[in-house]
Design an enzyme around this catalytic site. Sequence first.
Site, mmCIF file in Angstrom:
data_model
loop_
_atom_site.group_PDB
_atom_site.id
_atom_site.type_symbol
_atom_site.label_atom_id
_atom_site.label_comp_id
_atom_site.label_asym_id
_atom_site.label_seq_id
_atom_site.Cartn_x
_atom_site.Cartn_y
_atom_site.Cartn_z
ATOM 1 N N LYS A 171 20.141 1.236 35.938
ATOM 2 C CA LYS A 171 20.131 1.283 34.471
ATOM 3 C C LYS A 171 18.774 0.894 33.882
ATOM 4 C CE LYS A 171 24.158 2.653 35.135
ATOM 5 N NZ LYS A 171 24.428 4.093 35.110
ATOM 6 N N HIS A 205 36.745 -1.963 28.360
ATOM 7 C CA HIS A 205 35.710 -1.019 28.789
ATOM 8 C C HIS A 205 36.249 0.259 29.408
ATOM 9 C CE1 HIS A 205 32.975 -4.011 27.562
ATOM 10 N NE2 HIS A 205 33.288 -4.859 28.517
ATOM 11 N N ARG A 255 27.727 12.920 36.402
ATOM 12 C CA ARG A 255 28.942 13.568 36.913
ATOM 13 C C ARG A 255 29.614 14.327 35.778
ATOM 14 N NH1 ARG A 255 30.357 8.151 35.721
ATOM 15 N NH2 ARG A 255 31.845 8.131 33.988
ATOM 16 N N GLU A 268 19.439 -6.716 26.620
ATOM 17 C CA GLU A 268 19.345 -5.818 25.462
ATOM 18 C C GLU A 268 19.767 -6.605 24.238
ATOM 19 O OE1 GLU A 268 21.998 -2.517 25.858
ATOM 20 O OE2 GLU A 268 20.696 -1.454 27.248
HETATM 21 C C1 MV4 Z 1 26.528 -2.726 24.290
HETATM 22 C C2 MV4 Z 1 27.198 -3.196 23.149
HETATM 23 C C3 MV4 Z 1 26.446 -3.772 22.148
HETATM 24 N N1 MV4 Z 1 25.118 -3.883 22.297
HETATM 25 N N2 MV4 Z 1 25.198 -2.857 24.381
HETATM 26 C C4 MV4 Z 1 30.392 -1.382 26.772
HETATM 27 C C5 MV4 Z 1 30.519 -0.319 27.783
HETATM 28 C C6 MV4 Z 1 29.133 0.008 28.215
HETATM 29 N N3 MV4 Z 1 28.979 1.428 28.379
HETATM 30 C C7 MV4 Z 1 28.264 -0.545 27.139
HETATM 31 N N4 MV4 Z 1 29.066 -1.350 26.304
HETATM 32 C C8 MV4 Z 1 28.509 -1.991 25.239
HETATM 33 N N5 MV4 Z 1 27.173 -2.128 25.298
HETATM 34 C C9 MV4 Z 1 24.515 -3.435 23.397
HETATM 35 N N6 MV4 Z 1 23.192 -3.572 23.518
HETATM 36 C C10 MV4 Z 1 28.583 -3.051 23.084
HETATM 37 C C11 MV4 Z 1 29.242 -2.477 24.150
HETATM 38 C C12 MV4 Z 1 30.674 -2.435 24.032
HETATM 39 C C13 MV4 Z 1 31.336 -1.245 23.774
HETATM 40 C C14 MV4 Z 1 30.643 -0.059 23.646
HETATM 41 C C15 MV4 Z 1 31.316 1.102 23.374
HETATM 42 C C16 MV4 Z 1 32.699 1.094 23.242
HETATM 43 C C17 MV4 Z 1 33.415 -0.069 23.377
HETATM 44 C C18 MV4 Z 1 32.742 -1.262 23.652
HETATM 45 C C19 MV4 Z 1 33.470 -2.443 23.782
HETATM 46 C C20 MV4 Z 1 32.797 -3.592 24.063
HETATM 47 C C21 MV4 Z 1 31.401 -3.594 24.190
#
Ligand code: MV4
Length: 512
Positions: free
Chosen positions: A116, A235, A293, A200
Amino acid sequence: MLRKILIANRGEIAVRIIRACRDLNISTVAVYSEADKGALHVRLSDEAYLIGPAPSVESYLRIDRILDAAKRASASAIHPGYGFLAENADFARAVLNAGLVFIGPTPEAMELMGSKVNARRVAIAAGAPVVPGTTEPLDSYEEAQSVAAGLGYPVMLKASAGGGGKGMRFVEREEDLRSALETAQSEAAAAFGNAEVYLEKAVERPRHIEIQVFADTHGNFVHLGERECSIQRRHQKVVEECPSPINDASLRERMGQAAVEIARAANYVGAGTVEFLVSDVTRDFYFLEMNTRLQVEHPVTELVTGFDLVREQIRVAEGKPLSFTQEDVRWHGHAIECRVYAEDPANDFMPSPGRISFLNVPAGPGIRDDGGVTSGTEVSIYYDPMISKLAAWGRTRAEAIDRLRRALDEYNVDGIKTTLPFFRAIVRDDEFIAGRLDTGFIPRFNERQARAVEQVEETGAEAIEQRDAALIAAALDYARRQSQASANHQPGTEEQSRWRMAGRAALLNSRT
Ligand code: MV4
């Protein structure tokens, strides 16, 4: 031309790939574990090979046994589906070394985007916006402390080898940073064999919106628009839709361009998904990660664009150019998908393995069900308990919701618990209907549901008005007809449904 394709997967995605092969007159080879004798993907394939016992480490993850089956069947290519070995660069390399075609990106692109922190560097090189943060793994607590102070709290710690939220930590204040860093590193080491983590800035109340990209071996790169995936539980995506309710043509164009440039910078080939976080407030978007994918939720893109993404993957693997250009891509109407799981929503979504004694899958206008089970299928504890993906298409989002609601009510699975009652409540939820879908949706939805139950309980028998009585009578009649509708109905099946009539709402827990 590919003559014969081995599908290194099971369940609904194996069935989905077999269907695309059939359309193209390509022979199909299934592999299966001892738990999947007689499974739908085995029945639908032209030939099938047993590759080991039920645990996936002894079957669906065994590269040697899968390659052996491919050799015995004289397959010309392997499609990995999603999960299992789909993003394993060593597997892709072994397939190529065996003289077979791997239906997916190159092992190099998989490795590049699998890290990542590397992926963030690729996105920056492509000129795409990324969440402010580090582009190298953190070396020490002191470094984390100074970077976090520079970004401003709250921040996110993420595992470089992770993705999809695994090994992720939300850090509210500096006091919490040291212990969060330690747990994130040890979780990452345990889960991925790689302790690297990066920082981040946390985006508050974000939406998860991803772009479907496609590239061929002739240097053509296109995007197929976005999917809104903000409704997640732990998630895990729960509901996905295309387009995003907050989409407009300009946001789609800008995100699509950024995604295409990222794919180009990664030398990408085939189907890929570029994930972004989008601020609900400012509409700013930031690159998150790229999945190398075909994704679970690809059907909503297919329903709205009309393309068959698996067919296109096969074309690209054959060395042909994509069958369409960016100008040919049009978005028509709206599609919403629910991931139906063998889990009990009334018991904290505990897996509900067992034999499906009766299955009635909905159909009709605008309905598509991608399933991997039949009446009689034993849902085992060994694999992901998703049993189908129910998707609805409509000319508008409202029409798609109407059809989805109808299809969910028609869907009948006896013998195991499923997440269908959860979805029946979601499609009746006012926030969902209004399209307010940031990442806090599920917690707020759960609170609303709990309040609705309390209200019904507090109302009590004396307070029941005539229209409440009519509502309850209709709900009970519906529940009775549902249970009578299936000859093999298991007494004791629990259902939760939400009812609305003349401005009154009720939540019904029925046991038949
Ligand atoms: C984040 C975020 C807030 N800020 N990154 C959760 C899954 C992964 N793909 C990335 N995720 C997140 N990354 C930053 N810098 C919040 C989440 C996140 C989230 C993102 C999309 C949909 C649901 C979520 C639930 C919790 C946290």
